[in-house]
Design an enzyme around this catalytic site. Structure first.
Site, PDB file in Angstrom:
ATOM      1  N   ASP A  91      50.367  48.975  41.378  1.00 21.68           N
ATOM      2  CA  ASP A  91      51.112  47.864  40.934  1.00 21.68           C
ATOM      3  C   ASP A  91      51.238  46.667  42.100  1.00 21.68           C
ATOM      4  O   ASP A  91      51.058  45.569  41.848  1.00 21.68           O
ATOM      5  CB  ASP A  91      52.345  48.209  40.795  1.00 21.68           C
TER       6      ASP A  91
ATOM      7  N   ASP B 126      50.518  54.933  41.886  1.00 18.79           N
ATOM      8  CA  ASP B 126      51.502  54.309  41.066  1.00 18.79           C
ATOM      9  C   ASP B 126      52.088  53.095  41.823  1.00 18.79           C
ATOM     10  O   ASP B 126      51.980  52.011  41.088  1.00 18.79           O
ATOM     11  CB  ASP B 126      52.635  55.444  40.658  1.00 18.79           C
TER      12      ASP B 126
END
Ligand code: NAD
Length: 356
Positions: free
Chosen positions: A252, A248
């Site tokens: 990003d 996650d």
């Protein structure tokens, strides 16, 4: 002639505009490479709430399960922000991922040469080009583990649990090794095996799966070191595989290196490789309906679909090349720089088609 059945979840905001352009490009690729595509549409997100009162109607799940692949625009917007959590558009997104069993999230971080100046990293750090694929486990780990609150020594405490089973690690590792085999045969597995028991199992299991892929050069990095290496020397990475929570954060970070949110595609795959493909950006309500959205992330999502679900790698490469060529001269307002021509969402779709 091979025929594919596709479900379009256009969604909200700029979703319909960008999906229309991606469909145009896919149809052109189908003509050129000798296959055909049949489309069906279904509701997801705010548009589904408006039409039938829930963000993920059963009919949408059924249609998606029966399709060869699914293309999603984006969901959400201020109109639905005050609804309770389980009735918000984002709940539809989580629901469809769960219903389709999408355990592998693929997030490429790519910089096209003409857009290098949009990256927050210096030219000499980026090097000639950047092309990283982050493979994130999507349905296990701490986001799905046991959690709760309790009293500890008279104080409130809370806990979340990171747990992975060997089969969960094996299947995501195989996706990553296969990915590496089709790219530069280099895989970095990211964990925190110096501290976490779940990471030690992760590493042991990845090492076992590696025996099936002797051609792939495998290395292991601790997550803190990987976060640092991504901005110090991103060119060292080809494919990165990691757990849900680490992925996650790292995906990003990796995608921000490209600097252009309107350019980044993603895929989520299940056991049948019938994935769901979508741009990483949201529904951009601030520019919806103005015809100025950048459709390239969605067009590149279609290229990923052709590669990973529909077995049409040549068509995928052709679309990626057409996008790279389009960027030499033409830009939507979000990526506009002086010396290029500013175009609308629809014009960008037409230009990519004409360069295919
Ligand atoms: P966003 O990605 O929609 O927009 C952020 C900024 O980037 C905005 O200024 C927007 O105009 C711009 N932008 C995004 N995509 C663009 C494109 N293709 N072309 C040009 N400019 C683009 O993020 P946000 O504003 O935080 O969220 C808006 C809505 O989207 C919210 O309701 C949020 O929940 C939802 N959302 C949905 C998804 C999804 O569907 N997967 C993902 C993220 C956010």
């Amino acid at each position: 002639m091979k025929n594919y059945k596709l479900v379009l979840l256009k969604g909200d905001g700029i979703g319909p505009e960008i999906v229309d352009e991606a469909v145009k490009v896919l149809d052109k690729a189908a003509d050129k490479f000798g296959f055909s595509v049949e489309y069906d549409e279904a509701l997801l997100g705010g548009c589904a709430i408006d039409a039938v009162g829930v963000p993920l109607p059963d009919e949408t799940v059924e249609k998606c399960k029966a399709a060869d692949s699914v293309l999603l625009g984006a969901v959400g917007g201020p109109k639905w922000d005050t609804l309770p959590g389980n009735l918000r558009p984002e709940a539809g997104l989580l629901g469809i991922r769960g219903a389709l069993g999408l355990f592998a999230n693929l997030r490429p971080a790519v910089i096209f040469e003409p857009l290098k100046c949009a990256s927050p990293l210096r030219d000499d750090i980026i090097g000639k080009a950047l092309d990283i694929m982050v493979v994130r486990e999507l349905t296990g780990g701490i986001y799905f583990g046991e959690r709760g609150r309790k009293e500890v020594n008279g104080s409130s405490a809370a806990y979340d649990t990171e747990m992975y089973t060997v089969p969960e690690i094996e299947r995501i590792a195989r996706v990553a090794f296969e990915m590496a085999m089709n790219r530069n045969k280099k895989l970095t597995s990211v964990d925190k095996a110096n501290v976490l028991e779940s990471s030690r199992l992760w590493r042991e299991t990845v090492l076992k799966v590696a025996e099936e892929y002797p051609e792939v050069e495998l290395n292991h990095l601790y997550v803190d070191n990987c976060a640092m290496q991504l901005v110090r020397n991103p060119g060292q990475f080809d494919v990165i595989v990691t757990s849900n929570i680490f992925g996650d954060i790292l995906s990003d970070e990796a995608s921000m290196i490209s600097g252009s949110i309107g350019m980044l595609a993603s895929a989520s795959l299940n056991e049948n490789k019938a994935g769901l493909y979508e741009p990483i950006h949201g529904s951009a309500p601030d520019i919806a309906g103005q015809g100025i959205a950048n459709p390239l992330a969605t067009i590149l999502s279609v290229a990923m679909m052709l590669k990973h679900s529909l077995d049409q790698p040549q068509a995928a490469d052709a679309i990626e090349n057409a996008v790279a060529q389009a960027l030499e001269k033409y830009r939507t307002p979000d990526i506009y720089t002086e010396g290029t021509k500013k175009v609308t969402c629809k014009e960008m779709g037409d230009i990519v088609c004409s360069l295919l």
